[in-house]
Design an enzyme around this catalytic site. Structure first.
Site, short mmCIF file in Angstrom:
data_model
loop_
_atom_site.label_atom_id
_atom_site.label_comp_id
_atom_site.label_asym_id
_atom_site.label_seq_id
_atom_site.Cartn_x
_atom_site.Cartn_y
_atom_site.Cartn_z
N ASP A 326 35.97 -18.25 -8.21
CA ASP A 326 34.64 -18.24 -8.81
C ASP A 326 33.84 -17.08 -8.22
O ASP A 326 34.35 -16.32 -7.40
CB ASP A 326 33.93 -19.58 -8.54
CG ASP A 326 33.64 -19.79 -7.06
OD1 ASP A 326 34.04 -18.94 -6.22
OD2 ASP A 326 33.02 -20.81 -6.72
N ASP A 328 30.29 -16.50 -6.18
CA ASP A 328 29.23 -17.19 -5.45
C ASP A 328 28.07 -16.23 -5.24
O ASP A 328 28.22 -15.22 -4.56
CB ASP A 328 29.75 -17.67 -4.08
CG ASP A 328 31.00 -18.52 -4.22
OD1 ASP A 328 30.89 -19.63 -4.76
OD2 ASP A 328 32.09 -18.05 -3.83
N ASP A 414 28.60 -19.78 -9.33
CA ASP A 414 27.66 -20.66 -8.63
C ASP A 414 26.48 -19.82 -8.21
O ASP A 414 26.66 -18.77 -7.59
CB ASP A 414 28.32 -21.26 -7.37
CG ASP A 414 29.13 -22.51 -7.70
OD1 ASP A 414 29.00 -23.01 -8.84
OD2 ASP A 414 29.88 -22.95 -6.83
P1 UTP Z 1 34.33 -21.25 -2.39
O1 UTP Z 1 34.86 -22.63 -2.61
O2 UTP Z 1 33.90 -20.50 -3.58
O3 UTP Z 1 35.42 -20.48 -1.56
O4 UTP Z 1 33.15 -21.40 -1.38
P2 UTP Z 1 35.81 -18.95 -1.50
O5 UTP Z 1 36.09 -18.68 -0.09
O6 UTP Z 1 34.78 -18.11 -2.18
O7 UTP Z 1 37.17 -18.93 -2.24
P3 UTP Z 1 37.51 -18.56 -3.76
O8 UTP Z 1 37.98 -17.16 -3.69
O9 UTP Z 1 36.28 -18.72 -4.60
O10 UTP Z 1 38.58 -19.51 -4.14
C1 UTP Z 1 32.51 -20.31 -0.74
C2 UTP Z 1 31.74 -20.77 0.44
O11 UTP Z 1 30.64 -21.55 0.05
C3 UTP Z 1 30.63 -22.77 0.73
C4 UTP Z 1 32.04 -23.02 1.18
O12 UTP Z 1 32.06 -23.73 2.38
C5 UTP Z 1 32.59 -21.64 1.37
O13 UTP Z 1 32.34 -21.27 2.69
N1 UTP Z 1 30.18 -23.83 -0.17
C6 UTP Z 1 30.83 -24.03 -1.33
C7 UTP Z 1 29.14 -24.62 0.18
O14 UTP Z 1 28.53 -24.41 1.25
N2 UTP Z 1 28.74 -25.63 -0.64
C8 UTP Z 1 29.37 -25.87 -1.81
O15 UTP Z 1 28.99 -26.80 -2.52
C9 UTP Z 1 30.44 -25.04 -2.17
MN MN Z 2 34.14 -18.49 -4.23
#
Ligand code: UTP
Ligand code: MN
Length: 490
Positions: A326, A328, A414
């Site tokens: 995704d 972020d 997100d």
């Molecule tokens: P992600 O699940 O998107 O992981 O969360 P990522 O490392 O970017 O991996 P990919 O590449 O998308 O698969 C990113 C960060 O955001 C935090 C997670 O702990 C992670 O550190 N996070 C995610 C939150 O703090 N709250 C959430 O609800 C979701």
């Molecule tokens: Mn991510």
């Protein structure tokens, strides 16, 4: 040293000819010889010898290389060489690091001989920055994205995932911890013995490591990968909006395929329906270029609704990953309070542009607690907002996958709004990796009696929250050496 005529010397010292690498007689073996200490002319000679025997020998390192052979180098030296090569070509790969003995025996045998522990270069247990053994919390270590123990960490992470699918969080964490330690090693692990007193690697993980070192695979991991339950859980949990609990319930009900779910689609939430509708697109990893394009689209929306507001790409991409599941994004505004209402306005604008395929917003339920009734305890925490969305991204140049012909692709995005005072905490919290975050919070709690989350750092002994204007300051409050995002791939 014998005198060699200059002309001849130049010819001898030339690199081996860069022949187009054919598969050779042994398709699963791709050699690369390290020139350091071996010397250019001996390297050229050995290259020709091996090629004459039908081996594929690549002059330049790439992810295709399976066997790195060196002469009179230490394991640490070759590990360092490997890290440089990977950095230079941007490729990973997990080659065996071998001494010349393996090469000589293979030439004599006329085929690649089995790799035995004595052939492998020894990589010694890494020292922490201050000379002790490897630090026990992942947030005290530097963990780059590309590391030298891919086969081992992949095996352990499959078991971690399988344990999570079975609801065994503790077991899952144990495998994740072990994998994380291996990711921080400076070079490939040759034997189990080298692990010595490394923290956080339990019995079960050691067994798996030993199997992979000896046989190249772990029978247990192979069994898991082939199991119907694991495959189905993997399929279901990949759906946006489906967690382990839901997937597990569906599995127990006998559901196995996406088609099975479609039949029951009235039971799905609106989010899961969207996830299923865009399943094909969402299961293709998002590329960095695509993530940057999404970020620009959101920035354009912010420019419309609140000039001065900023968007920051967090998550795996901030840690240097080239792909992610995704995008972020963190939104903020340099003036406290101006971020209020920003997200819904930006989403409305994106919607009006036809870029939203799905969205649902969530108000933060977070309330800063500085003791009951403390003045200012609420600050602006209760305005923390978040939006889970699927955006429609116009096809990028060179895009492959299901969306390419259609001209657009669905991407999971997100968006999180952080007031400027919390921004460093949000940035730290959303950069990950998930394990790095977990370890930061564990370190804060156990070693410092502090509570860390994406909003604040709270010192329970002084009974106050510690403000920070940057990630560096948060590390300082915690008494930790700063770990830059590229080295948080724990
Ligand atoms: P992600 O699940 O998107 O992981 O969360 P990522 O490392 O970017 O991996 P990919 O590449 O998308 O698969 C990113 C960060 O955001 C935090 C997670 O702990 C992670 O550190 N996070 C995610 C939150 O703090 N709250 C959430 O609800 C979701
Ligand atoms: Mn991510």
């Amino acid at each position: 040293m014998a005198l060699v005529p200059l002309k001849r010397r130049r010819r001898v010292a030339r690199s081996p000819p860069a022949e187009p690498p054919g598969p050779g007689r042994f398709p699963s073996v791709v050699l690369c010889l390290v020139e350091r200490r071996m010397g250019a002319s001996r390297r050229a000679f050995l290259t020709q010898l091996a090629r004459a025997k039908g081996f594929r020998v690549d002059v330049a390192y790439s992810a295709a290389v399976t066997h790195v052979v060196s002469e009179q180098n230490s394991g640490a030296e070759v590990a360092q060489w490997l890290a440089q090569q990977r950095g230079a070509c941007g490729a990973g790969g997990d080659p065996a690091l071998l001494d010349i003995g393996w090469f000589t025996e293979s030439m004599r045998a006329g085929r690649p001989v089995e790799i035995e522990p004595r052939h492998r270069l020894r990589v010694t247990v890494p020292a922490a920055p201050h000379g002790g053994l490897m630090a026990s919390y992942a947030c005290q270590r530097r963990t780059p994205l590309l590391h030298s123990n891919q086969a081992l960490t992949e095996a352990l992470e499959i078991l971690a995932e399988e344990a999570r699918f079975s609801g065994s969080e503790g077991r899952s964490l144990a495998f994740t911890r072990a994998a994380s330690v291996l990711k921080a090693l400076p070079g490939p692990l040759g034997t189990l013995g080298e692990l010595g007193p490394l923290p956080g690697i339990g019995e079960h993980s050691r067994r798996v490591i030993q199997d992979v070192l000896e046989d190249g695979v772990s029978a247990e991991v192979e069994r898991v990968k082939l199991s119907e339950r694991y495959q189905t859980m993997k399929l279901f949990t990949r759906i946006f909006g489906v967690g382990v609990k839901t997937a597990s319930r569906w599995y127990q009900e006998g559901l196995r395929t996406l088609a099975d779910l479609q039949v029951q689609s009235t039971r799905l939430t609106r989010q899961q329906q969207a996830g299923l509708r865009h399943y094909e697109d969402l299961s293709v990893p998002v590329g960095r270029g695509e993530a940057e394009a999404v970020s620009r689209a959101v920035q354009a929306a912010l420019q419309r609704v609140l000039p001065g507001a900023s968007v920051t790409l967090a998550g795996g991409f901030r840690r240097g990953k080239q792909h992610g599941h995704d995008v972020d994004l963190l939104l903020t505004h340099p003036e406290a309070g101006r971020e209020a209402g920003l997200l819904s306005q930006a989403m409305s604008w994106l919607e009006s542009q036809g870029l939203i395929l799905y969205q649902h917003s969530q108000e933060s339920s977070f309330v800063l607690c500085e003791g009951p009734g403390a003045p200012g305890a609420r600050d602006c925490m209760d305005r923390f907002e978040r939006c889970f969305s699927i955006l429609r991204l116009e096809a990028q140049r060179g895009q492959r996958g299901p969306g390419a012909a259609r001209g657009w692709k669905a991407v999971r995005v997100d968006l999180v709004v952080a007031p400027i005072s919390q921004f460093p905490f949000a940035l730290l919290g959303w950069t990950g990796s998930q394990h790095f975050e977990r370890e930061l919070r564990r370190f804060a709690r156990h070693e410092r009696k502090m509570v860390l989350n994406s909003h604040a750092l709270y010192d329970t002994q002084q009974d106050l929250s510690l403000p920070a204007a940057s990630e560096e300051e948060i590390f300082q409050h915690l008494g930790l050496e700063y770990v830059p995002p590229l080295e948080r791939n724990a």
